[in-house]
Design a protein around this motif. Sequence first.
Motif, PDB file in Angstrom:
ATOM      1  N   CYS A 113      66.827 -14.027  14.793  1.00  0.00           N
ATOM      2  CA  CYS A 113      65.673 -14.829  15.223  1.00  0.00           C
ATOM      3  C   CYS A 113      64.672 -14.946  14.062  1.00  0.00           C
ATOM      4  O   CYS A 113      64.335 -13.949  13.433  1.00  0.00           O
ATOM      5  CB  CYS A 113      65.026 -14.133  16.426  1.00  0.00           C
ATOM      6  N   PRO A 114      64.210 -16.159  13.772  1.00  0.00           N
ATOM      7  CA  PRO A 114      63.285 -16.316  12.635  1.00  0.00           C
ATOM      8  C   PRO A 114      62.003 -15.482  12.799  1.00  0.00           C
ATOM      9  O   PRO A 114      61.339 -15.172  11.820  1.00  0.00           O
ATOM     10  CB  PRO A 114      62.954 -17.806  12.620  1.00  0.00           C
ATOM     11  N   GLN A 115      61.681 -15.151  14.033  1.00  0.00           N
ATOM     12  CA  GLN A 115      60.437 -14.395  14.258  1.00  0.00           C
ATOM     13  C   GLN A 115      60.654 -12.879  14.217  1.00  0.00           C
ATOM     14  O   GLN A 115      59.712 -12.114  14.413  1.00  0.00           O
ATOM     15  CB  GLN A 115      59.825 -14.771  15.619  1.00  0.00           C
ATOM     16  N   TYR A 116      61.896 -12.464  14.010  1.00  0.00           N
ATOM     17  CA  TYR A 116      62.153 -11.020  13.883  1.00  0.00           C
ATOM     18  C   TYR A 116      61.651 -10.581  12.510  1.00  0.00           C
ATOM     19  O   TYR A 116      62.006 -11.154  11.488  1.00  0.00           O
ATOM     20  CB  TYR A 116      63.652 -10.760  14.012  1.00  0.00           C
ATOM     21  N   ARG A 117      60.784  -9.554  12.488  1.00  0.00           N
ATOM     22  CA  ARG A 117      60.169  -9.112  11.228  1.00  0.00           C
ATOM     23  C   ARG A 117      60.724  -7.751  10.843  1.00  0.00           C
ATOM     24  O   ARG A 117      60.306  -6.733  11.419  1.00  0.00           O
ATOM     25  CB  ARG A 117      58.644  -9.003  11.385  1.00  0.00           C
ATOM     26  N   ILE A 118      61.586  -7.760   9.888  1.00  0.00           N
ATOM     27  CA  ILE A 118      62.181  -6.515   9.431  1.00  0.00           C
ATOM     28  C   ILE A 118      61.094  -5.550   8.935  1.00  0.00           C
ATOM     29  O   ILE A 118      61.219  -4.327   9.033  1.00  0.00           O
ATOM     30  CB  ILE A 118      63.243  -6.813   8.325  1.00  0.00           C
ATOM     31  N   GLU A 119      60.002  -6.131   8.454  1.00  0.00           N
ATOM     32  CA  GLU A 119      58.892  -5.322   7.919  1.00  0.00           C
ATOM     33  C   GLU A 119      58.263  -4.436   8.986  1.00  0.00           C
ATOM     34  O   GLU A 119      57.569  -3.477   8.670  1.00  0.00           O
ATOM     35  CB  GLU A 119      57.784  -6.230   7.342  1.00  0.00           C
ATOM     36  N   MET A 120      58.512  -4.777  10.250  1.00  0.00           N
ATOM     37  CA  MET A 120      57.907  -3.998  11.342  1.00  0.00           C
ATOM     38  C   MET A 120      58.786  -2.826  11.755  1.00  0.00           C
ATOM     39  O   MET A 120      58.381  -2.007  12.580  1.00  0.00           O
ATOM     40  CB  MET A 120      57.667  -4.911  12.555  1.00  0.00           C
ATOM     41  N   HIS A 121      59.980  -2.755  11.199  1.00  0.00           N
ATOM     42  CA  HIS A 121      60.890  -1.697  11.602  1.00  0.00           C
ATOM     43  C   HIS A 121      60.312  -0.335  11.247  1.00  0.00           C
ATOM     44  O   HIS A 121      59.913  -0.100  10.120  1.00  0.00           O
ATOM     45  CB  HIS A 121      62.269  -1.882  10.947  1.00  0.00           C
ATOM     46  N   GLY A 122      60.255   0.543  12.228  1.00  0.00           N
ATOM     47  CA  GLY A 122      59.745   1.895  11.994  1.00  0.00           C
ATOM     48  C   GLY A 122      58.228   2.013  12.043  1.00  0.00           C
ATOM     49  O   GLY A 122      57.688   3.107  11.893  1.00  0.00           O
ATOM     50  N   VAL A 123      57.545   0.920  12.286  1.00  0.00           N
ATOM     51  CA  VAL A 123      56.075   1.001  12.358  1.00  0.00           C
ATOM     52  C   VAL A 123      55.667   1.552  13.731  1.00  0.00           C
ATOM     53  O   VAL A 123      56.194   1.127  14.763  1.00  0.00           O
ATOM     54  CB  VAL A 123      55.430  -0.395  12.155  1.00  0.00           C
TER      55      VAL A 123
END
Lengths: 462, 326
Positions: A113-123
């Motif tokens: 999904c284009p709105q999936y933000r890998i940068e948020m993983h583990g936050v």
Amino acid sequence: MFESPQDPRSHCRRLLDELLTMSVEEIDSVHERVTRTFSSQSISFTLYGEDEVSERIIPIDCIPRILPASEWDVLDAGLKQRIATLNHFIVDVYSNCRILEDGVIPVDIVKGCPQYRIEMHGVQIPLNAPVGVCGTDLVRTHDGFRVLEDNLRVPSGVSYMIANRQATKANFRRIYRDYHVREVEQYGRQLYETLSEFNPHGNNDPCIALLTPGVFNSAFYEHMFLADEIGAELVEGRDLLVSDGFVYMRTTTGLRRVDVIYRRIDDDFLDPLFFREDSILGVPGLMHAYRRGNVALVNAPGTGVADDKSIYAFVPDMIRYYLSEEPILENVETYLCRFPKDLEFTLDNIDKLVVKPVGGSGGYGLFLGSRATKKERSEFIEQLKADPSNFISQPELALSRAPCWIDRQLEPRCVDLRPFILTGTNSRIVGGAFCRIALPKDSLIVNSSQGGGAKDVWVVDF
Amino acid sequence: MLSRSAQGLYWIGRYLKRAEHISRLMDVQVAALIDRPLAHIYFGWARLYSHLGISSPVAALRDWSEESDGWGLADSFTLADDLTFTRTNDYSIYSCFEMGRENARQIRHCVSSEMWICLNRSYFRVREQRIEDIWTGNPQQFYADMVQDIHTFMGVASSTLYRDEGWDFLQIGRVIEHAQLMCALLVFQVTESENEKYGDLEGYDWWSLLHCFQADEAYQHYHGMKIEPNKVLNMLVNDVRLPNSVYFALDQICSRLDELGDAPGNRSGATANRFAGRLTSIIQYEWPDAEDKKRMLVLLENLAFRLHEYISSAWFSYEIDDTVRL
């Protein structure tokens, strides 16, 4: 308003009686006063045309839409159930991905999904509530209310709900009092309380800022309005800076630490160091401060993964999975064109369906099969076949209609309903919603960005 | 208060003062079209364009002579349109309202609802009119109404705006714009009054200035009917009792800066404050005996521009490194 042409719903009878005692001139004068309230305060929405940008006063209809409290309370419970589920889902997909491992939703739909933000993983998301403010679109069809979509990124419209109420209340004084209408004006206080709950520093008087892309944004009026309602500073990216891992805003007395940011900027533009590097609307280093827990962002980045139209189709399954409950509110039947069977069905029935791009919003890119010409249909089919996973389809709904004052007479127009759900340590919903109107006759498109209007919604203890 | 909000209020004050200033001069100018000689009309247009530092849409600079129309009646319609409604002219009254409103729109939560409604109405009133609409009727009334609208806005602000630093910046913007425009206007006036290009203006040039800035009645009261340029000049520059004098404006800036106290960039805040004090002391102590008034006015004009820069770097765009964290 009507069960059948001659038979008004019982909770609307009093309003209808009132309207019947008024002359055309009287209703017209009410309508004009209500409209004037909007124009004198420039309650506007910015429209982006192909060649020009125009600031448009939201067309308001003076006739309120009335919902009985009994019906509303079901919506209230259903919406709270839904937002609790969506928050579980977002926290899950950015941590353990339990729902994906258990195969409830295909991994590729979520991670592709284009709105999936890998940068948020583990936050660590504060309060486990990535969505603090949600606006859910509901439509009423012949068998009751259904959820059309969840807006989990930067939903707008709540200011128009409050402005509609102020204008309508002032012009239908007696009947308003008679009806015991639930208030919406406490939304500002509830929003402030919700945002304060996200304060990472625990101080009693958190510094809350509303981050806007600026005056050219479609919903800039709303940003101003809300900042005023909650006593927050209305900031643009250029007003903020990150120093030593904290976010500060530039004031006339020095740099002031910001505790909570109610952001009305899309993820892409939040922080040029993390997302789009050409963004001049965001704040460099903001995500660093967020990941370190030094500032709260409401809504959290990455919430768009849950309002993607492909994922929408799985929300009832999510409710069963996370809450072990049956959904109180049903979805609109949805076909994911990424699945060959659904694609085939869509192509076979394209003249009866509405096809939407999965990441779209604001009514842009929507294809209405029944209204398209043969040529438009064949062109769109090519587009659909070329990238089926980018589309979903839904049946063209017979939306409920409400009477609107148009050209000095009452005319039926299609409407939808967008209640707003606030979630911090718990969920809150005011008894009212933003009701959008498809103004052209027989139109189904209610979006403000497509020229839609608005009307007040009265939830009445009838 | 957010620096950008303070800056927005400052510019609202400036743009509306500019609109008021041009409206006043236009009021006098369109009145002159009725019965003044062509020389006076030409002088009026030259004064308007020159002191604003912009060029006219009509032939760049025509030499005035008794025989030619110069910038006379024929061009007045175009010139009035340019200074009133032309969207591409940053100094037209429309543009001033538009920019004032745009600033207010961006910081809508920092102005009261009453101020916003008031400004919005005025803006739409100017936006919905064309020069043709006012020209055949009573253009003077239009300009008088513009001035009235701005006074109403300031009155509404005075009654409704919370008295935090936002109020100070609104006032500072208003008076600094006034000081700059007045100095520029008087530089032109002094220069051209030494010039015989327009023939004998019969005191019209000075009288019209007094009239523009509501000083004509006070002048007559204290100095009689005879227009004496030096007396007019002194009145408009350093009369402490005249609300539109340059001194009065600068004195208000000093008071507002005192109210504001230290700026985050401490050095520049103190500098701005000292600078404003220096300007008032120049008028108070040097102006009365100055032989070369024109030179003194040019100095004041330059210093007023620098004062703007000091205020801007003290409160709006200060350096981050040496700034206090609250």
